[in-house]
Design an enzyme around this catalytic site. Sequence first.
Site, short mmCIF file in Angstrom:
data_model
loop_
_atom_site.label_atom_id
_atom_site.label_comp_id
_atom_site.label_asym_id
_atom_site.label_seq_id
_atom_site.Cartn_x
_atom_site.Cartn_y
_atom_site.Cartn_z
N GLN A 26 34.03 -17.42 11.12
CA GLN A 26 32.99 -17.81 10.17
C GLN A 26 32.98 -16.85 8.99
O GLN A 26 33.17 -15.65 9.15
CB GLN A 26 31.61 -17.80 10.83
N SER A 76 25.37 -18.86 6.24
CA SER A 76 26.71 -19.30 6.63
C SER A 76 27.34 -20.11 5.51
O SER A 76 26.67 -20.92 4.86
CB SER A 76 26.63 -20.15 7.90
N ASP A 114 26.54 -19.72 15.95
CA ASP A 114 26.08 -19.34 14.61
C ASP A 114 24.97 -18.30 14.65
O ASP A 114 24.51 -17.83 13.62
CB ASP A 114 25.60 -20.58 13.86
#
Length: 307
Positions: A297, A247, A222
């Site tokens: 993502q 995110s 991430d």
Amino acid sequence: MSEPSGPLENLLGLLDLERVEQDIFRGESRSALVPRVFGGQVAAQALVAAGRTVPDGLPQGPGPTRPEKTPSAHSLHAYFLRPGDPGAPIVYTVDRIRDGRSFTTRRVVAVQHGQPIFHLSASFQAYEEGLEHQVRMPAAPDPETLPTAADALPRDLPPDVAARLVEARAAVDLRYAEAPPWATVGRPREPRSQVWFRTAGKLDGQDAGSLLHVCLATYVSDMTLLDSVLLAHGRGGWAVGDVVGASLDHAMWFHRPFRADEWLLYDQESPTSGGGRGLGQARIWTRDGRLAVTVIQEGVVRVPRNG
């Protein structure tokens, strides 16, 4: 490499959740990046919680059995629902959706202040043999030839921003193959980024493919995935304040065992952005060319009104 450093020990401590009840865990939280919990931390902790409820030695499906009967994580799908409070613990509740002969499924909800902040579905598979193929690993410079993330920081970054960048990534040796987005503001380029990473110390007593290695890769995944979105527009991101981001959802597929304390190549690109969102997709490779992980993502990518 050296033994685990203080920052790596701290990270390992974050992943060592307290068991409150059989399927309820509590984790500490902190953030050195922005005034909210780092998404990779929540995802990694949730996967730890899920993995700790998966029993060892599940029977395998039809066919010859192998000694590797303990299921390992093969995929996760997650949604970030609310910003996490870095000053409060996070409670993880695990639902045992299914214990199968080959696959085991868990659902995890992370809660702070009485509200869900994160949702994870994870699947685990007992070892079995199957058809094998993969695409070829892309070319990349050797990690030893690249500057560390701290050495690569632009000199004109505000000292507090530089300090937070260094602190946030101190547990991981992160090396960009090309300049990161905050070093090339105003100069759009191909929406692709390569980063080598490994933990800042060895992880003794942990086999490749163990839950800890998988959770550490989840944590790192991430950190940089939406960089490629920024690169396409010559934006530097939160470090310079020209983009507001967070995110939204995150998915990973773990294909082959790997060690997070050995060099892994994170090859990332962004196929599209629009509507205040950007999409990043990536593959993580071992140094000897094995495709270990696929990551996708989507995140919020907004330009501030004054930007």
